[in-house]
Design a protein around this motif. Structure first.
Motif, short mmCIF file in Angstrom:
data_model
loop_
_atom_site.label_atom_id
_atom_site.label_comp_id
_atom_site.label_asym_id
_atom_site.label_seq_id
_atom_site.Cartn_x
_atom_site.Cartn_y
_atom_site.Cartn_z
N GLU A 139 0.33 -1.20 -0.05
CA GLU A 139 0.09 0.01 0.26
C GLU A 139 1.08 1.10 0.02
OE1 GLU A 139 -2.59 -0.56 3.12
OE2 GLU A 139 -3.78 -2.30 1.92
N ASP A 140 1.89 1.03 0.45
CA ASP A 140 2.87 2.84 0.89
C ASP A 140 3.20 2.81 -0.21
OD1 ASP A 140 4.30 4.48 3.57
OD2 ASP A 140 5.71 3.29 1.33
N ASP A 141 3.32 4.04 -1.54
CA ASP A 141 4.34 4.30 -2.63
C ASP A 141 5.13 4.74 -1.80
OD1 ASP A 141 1.68 4.22 -3.44
OD2 ASP A 141 1.36 6.88 -3.47
N GLY A 142 5.68 4.78 -1.50
CA GLY A 142 7.77 5.04 -1.07
C GLY A 142 8.09 3.62 -1.19
N LEU A 143 7.37 2.96 -0.68
CA LEU A 143 8.35 1.22 0.03
C LEU A 143 7.66 0.63 -0.92
CD1 LEU A 143 9.65 0.12 2.86
CD2 LEU A 143 6.99 -1.15 2.81
N ARG A 144 6.74 0.56 -1.82
CA ARG A 144 6.54 -0.07 -3.18
C ARG A 144 7.40 0.29 -4.58
NH1 ARG A 144 1.48 1.19 -3.95
NH2 ARG A 144 1.73 2.70 -5.42
N ALA A 147 10.98 -0.90 -2.86
CA ALA A 147 11.17 -2.47 -3.75
C ALA A 147 11.29 -2.85 -4.69
CB ALA A 147 10.10 -3.37 -3.18
N ALA A 148 11.05 -1.79 -5.65
CA ALA A 148 11.21 -1.88 -7.46
C ALA A 148 12.18 -1.72 -7.78
CB ALA A 148 9.65 -1.20 -7.58
N ASP A 149 12.68 -0.23 -7.21
CA ASP A 149 14.23 0.00 -7.36
C ASP A 149 15.75 -1.70 -7.14
OD1 ASP A 149 13.23 1.91 -8.02
OD2 ASP A 149 13.90 3.41 -6.35
N ILE A 150 14.64 -2.18 -5.60
CA ILE A 150 16.39 -3.24 -5.03
C ILE A 150 15.83 -4.38 -5.83
CG2 ILE A 150 17.08 -4.54 -3.41
CD1 ILE A 150 15.76 -2.21 -1.89
N LEU A 151 14.71 -4.68 -6.49
CA LEU A 151 15.15 -5.94 -7.56
C LEU A 151 15.51 -5.18 -8.97
CD1 LEU A 151 10.93 -7.22 -6.44
CD2 LEU A 151 13.57 -8.46 -5.90
N ALA A 152 14.71 -4.05 -9.25
CA ALA A 152 15.88 -4.28 -10.30
C ALA A 152 17.00 -3.80 -10.54
CB ALA A 152 15.04 -2.33 -10.98
N ALA A 153 18.14 -3.74 -9.70
CA ALA A 153 19.42 -3.83 -9.43
C ALA A 153 20.31 -5.19 -9.44
CB ALA A 153 19.68 -2.79 -8.43
N ARG A 154 18.54 -6.18 -9.28
CA ARG A 154 19.66 -7.32 -9.25
C ARG A 154 19.42 -8.04 -10.54
NH1 ARG A 154 15.90 -10.99 -4.22
NH2 ARG A 154 13.83 -11.54 -6.29
N ASP A 155 20.53 -9.28 -11.03
CA ASP A 155 20.22 -10.14 -11.25
C ASP A 155 21.05 -11.35 -10.73
OD1 ASP A 155 20.30 -11.66 -13.81
OD2 ASP A 155 21.68 -10.60 -14.85
N ILE A 156 19.76 -12.42 -10.94
CA ILE A 156 19.28 -13.88 -10.84
C ILE A 156 20.02 -14.88 -11.47
CG2 ILE A 156 17.37 -12.63 -8.74
CD1 ILE A 156 15.28 -15.01 -10.47
N PHE A 157 20.73 -14.23 -12.12
CA PHE A 157 21.06 -15.43 -13.24
C PHE A 157 22.74 -15.26 -13.84
CE2 PHE A 157 16.44 -14.75 -14.69
CZ PHE A 157 16.02 -16.30 -14.13
N THR A 158 23.20 -16.44 -13.48
CA THR A 158 25.11 -16.38 -14.04
C THR A 158 24.45 -15.71 -15.40
OG1 THR A 158 25.31 -18.39 -15.07
CG2 THR A 158 25.32 -18.39 -12.44
#
Ligand code: OOG
Ligand code: NI
Length: 464
Positions: A139-144, A147-158
Motif C-alpha cells: 500500500e505504501d507508495d514509497g515502500l513499493r 522494493a521495485a528499485d532494489i529488485l531492478a538492481a539485481r540479476d538472479i542469473f549467471t
C-alpha cells in the motif's frame, strides 16, 4: 528435428533435480533427515501392501518415487519470471495452472513448472511451485518504489546460464558438455546467501508490510525454500517425525486418509530461524526455508474437484490445532466422496489411463461407440484402468503451507485483491496450461491407443 548429440531435456531435468537435492541437503541438514524418514516409510508401506506395490509397478509409477521432489521459489519481477520460464523450458518444464494466493492474504500469484507428457513424468516429475510477488499489493507508495528499485538492481542469473539458454533456443538442444555446465550454473540461481542485499532498516520496513515481501526483495536471488519428497503414507510420516527429531506443523493439509488417495496431502516442519548479515554488517535473523512431505493420489476431473472443494470448504469451520481431531472431522465430511476406484471411474470423478493387456476376441462391430467398447473391455479384463497421479498443487493447501512458515501461526485471513492471471501470463510470455486439459488428454489418448491395439484398428477404420 533435434540432433542426436543433444542431451534429452528429461535427462537435464533429472540431473538438475539431483543437483538441487544435493545442494539443499548441504544447506539444510534436516532435509536429509526428511529424505531418510520418507525412504524408510515408503519401504515399509510397500512391504506391508503388495497390492499397492503391484499397482504402482503396473502404472509405471514406482521407479520415479525415490527421485520424486517438488520445490518452491519466489521471484520479484516479471522479467525474472520470464527468464525462469525460458530456463525451465531447457529441462522440458512448462507452466501449469494458476494459483491466486492473494485470495488467502499472501501477496503472490503462482504457477508450477513441470513436465507434461506421461513418459517425461515417469522419468522424473520434478516440479517447482513458482510465485511472483505482487508489489501492487504494497500500500505504501514509497515502500513499493523502494522494493521495485532494489529488485531492478539485481540479476538472479549467471551470465553463462543466460548464454546457454540462448544456445538451447537457437540450436534446439544442448550438448553433453553444455548440459553439465547448464545444470551447474542454473542451480546458482537457487542457492542460499546469508548476506542480504539491503540494510536492516529496509528489511524491517518490508517485513512489517509482509514477511514474504522481505524474503523476496532482500536477497540476491530466489533461494529454494523447500524440496518435498513423496511418501506413500503421510499419516505414518507425520507420526514418525518427532522420532527423527523433527516437529511437524499442526495438521496435514488436503483431503483425509482414504482407501483411494485423491489429489495431494501435505505436511511440513517449521522454517528454520537463520542468521543473516545485513548491509552495514548488522546481524539479524530470517525465516524462509522449511521441510515438507507429501502424498499424492489420483487426479480429479472438474466434477471430482468441485466435490473436493465443497467438502473442504465445509471443513473450514473445524479447529486446526490437533491433527487427530481435525482428520477425524475431515473423514466424516468426506464420507460423501466415493472411495473405490471403480466408482470414481464410472462416475467420472477421477482420471484414468487405459492400457490394453493381452489380446481381445471382441468384435469392433459389436460396439456403437468407444465408450461402450472401453467399458466392455474393462469388464472383461482386456483393458486395465490406472489411476492418473495428481501432478499439481492445491491453492488452499499452499496458502496453509505459506502461512505456517512465515514465522507466525495466525492465519493471514481473507484477501481482497482480484486475481490477475493475465499479468502472470504476460510475465511468463505465454499462457499457463490448464491442468485438467492435460489429464483429460492423457485419458482420451490412452483410450484410443488401447482400442487401436485390441481391435487392430488403423487410423482409417477408427470409430468416431
Ligand atoms: C510455496 C508454498 C506452496 C505447496 O506445496 O503447496 C507449496 C512457498 O512457500 O513458496 O510449496
Ligand atoms: Ni511445497
Amino acid at each position: 528435428m533435434p540432433s542426436a548429440h543433444f542431451v534429452a531435456p528429461d535427462t537435464i531435468r533429472s540431473r538438475f533435480a539431483a543437483a538441487m537435492s544435493e545442494m539443499y541437503r548441504q544447506e539444510v541438514p534436516q532435509y536429509g533427515t526428511l529424505l531418510e524418514l520418507v525412504a524408510d516409510i515408503n519401504e515399509q508401506t510397500l512391504a506391508d501392501n503388495p497390492a499397492l506395490a503391484r499397482q504402482m509397478t503396473a502404472a509405471n509409477d514406482l521407479d520415479r518415487l525415490s527421485v520424486e521432489r517438488h520445490g518452491a521459489i519466489r521471484v520479484g519481477t516479471a522479467a525474472e519470471l520470464g527468464m525462469l520460464a525460458r530456463l525451465f523450458a531447457v529441462m522440458g518444464m512448462a507452466p501449469v495452472g494458476y494459483y491466486d494466493l492473494a485470495a488467502a492474504g499472501v501477496p503472490v500469484h503462482s504457477t508450477a513448472f513441470r513436465p507434461v507428457e506421461t513418459e517425461a513424468l515417469a522419468i522424473n516429475p520434478f516440479r517447482l511451485f513458482t510465485s511472483l510477488l505482487r508489489l501492487d499489493l504494497i500500500e505504501d507508495d514509497g515502500l513499493r518504489q523502494r522494493a521495485a528499485d532494489i529488485l531492478a538492481a539485481r540479476d538472479i542469473f549467471t551470465p553463462r546460464v543466460r548464454e546457454l539458454i540462448e544456445t538451447f533456443e537457437a540450436e534446439g538442444g544442448l550438448t553433453e558438455a553444455e548440459a553439465d555446465t547448464f545444470v551447474a550454473e542454473a542451480i546458482e540461481t537457487f542457492r542460499w546467501h546469508e548476506d542480504a542485499t539491503v540494510d536492516y532498516a529496509t528489511y524491517e520496513a518490508l517485513a512489517s508490510e509482509h514477511k514474504l515481501i522481505a524474503d523476496v526483495v532482500c536477497f540476491r536471488g530466489p533461494h529454494i525454500n523447500h524440496l518435498t519428497p513423496r511418501t506413500l503414507d503421510i499419516d505414518a510420516a507425520q507420526a514418525a517425525m518427532p522420532e527423527y527429531g523433527i516437529t511437524p506443523k499442526a495438521v496435514i493439509e488436503g483431503p483425509p486418509r482414504r482407501d483411494v488417495p485423491i489429489l495431494l496431502r501435505q505436511t511440513s516442519f517449521k522454517a528454520l530461524e537463520e542468521s543473516i548479515r545485513f548491509a552495514g554488517d548488522t546481524e539479524g535473523r530470517h525465516t524462509a526455508r522449511f521441510g515438507e512431505i507429501e502424498q499424492r493420489g489420483v487426479a480429479l476431473t472438474p466434477d471430482g474437484r468441485a466435490l473436493y472443494d465443497r467438502l473442504l470448504a465445509a471443513a473450514q469451520t473445524y479447529k486446526r490445532d490437533a491433527n487427530a481431531d481435525y482428520q477425524a472431522a475431515l473423514h466424516g465430511i468426506f464420507e460423501e466422496f466415493p472411495d473405490d476406484l471403480d466408482t470414481l471411474r464410472r462416475r467420472e470423478l477421477a482420471y484414468f489411463r487405459y492400457e490394453a493387456v493381452g489380446e481381445s476376441t471382441l468384435d469392433v462391430e459389436a460396439f456403437t461407440d468407444d465408450h461402450g467398447a472401453i467399458e466392455a473391455l474393462v469388464a472383461s479384463g482386456h483393458v486395465v484402468a490406472h489411476p492418473i497421479v495428481y501432478e499439481d498443487f492445491l491453492p488452499v493447501s499452499a496458502a496453509g503451507i505459506f502461512q505456517s512458515n512465515l514465522g507466525d501461526d495466525d492465519d493471514a485471513g481473507e484477501g481482497t485483491a482480484a486475481a490477475s492471471q493475465h499479468e502472470l501470463e504476460a510475465a511468463l510470455g505465454r499462457a499457463v496450461i490448464d491442468p485438467f486439459s492435460l489429464y483429460a488428454e492423457i485419458e482420451a489418448e490412452s483410450k484410443r491407443a488401447a482400442l487401436d491395439t485390441l481391435m487392430g484398428r488403423t487410423p482409417e477404420n477408427t470409430l468416431a
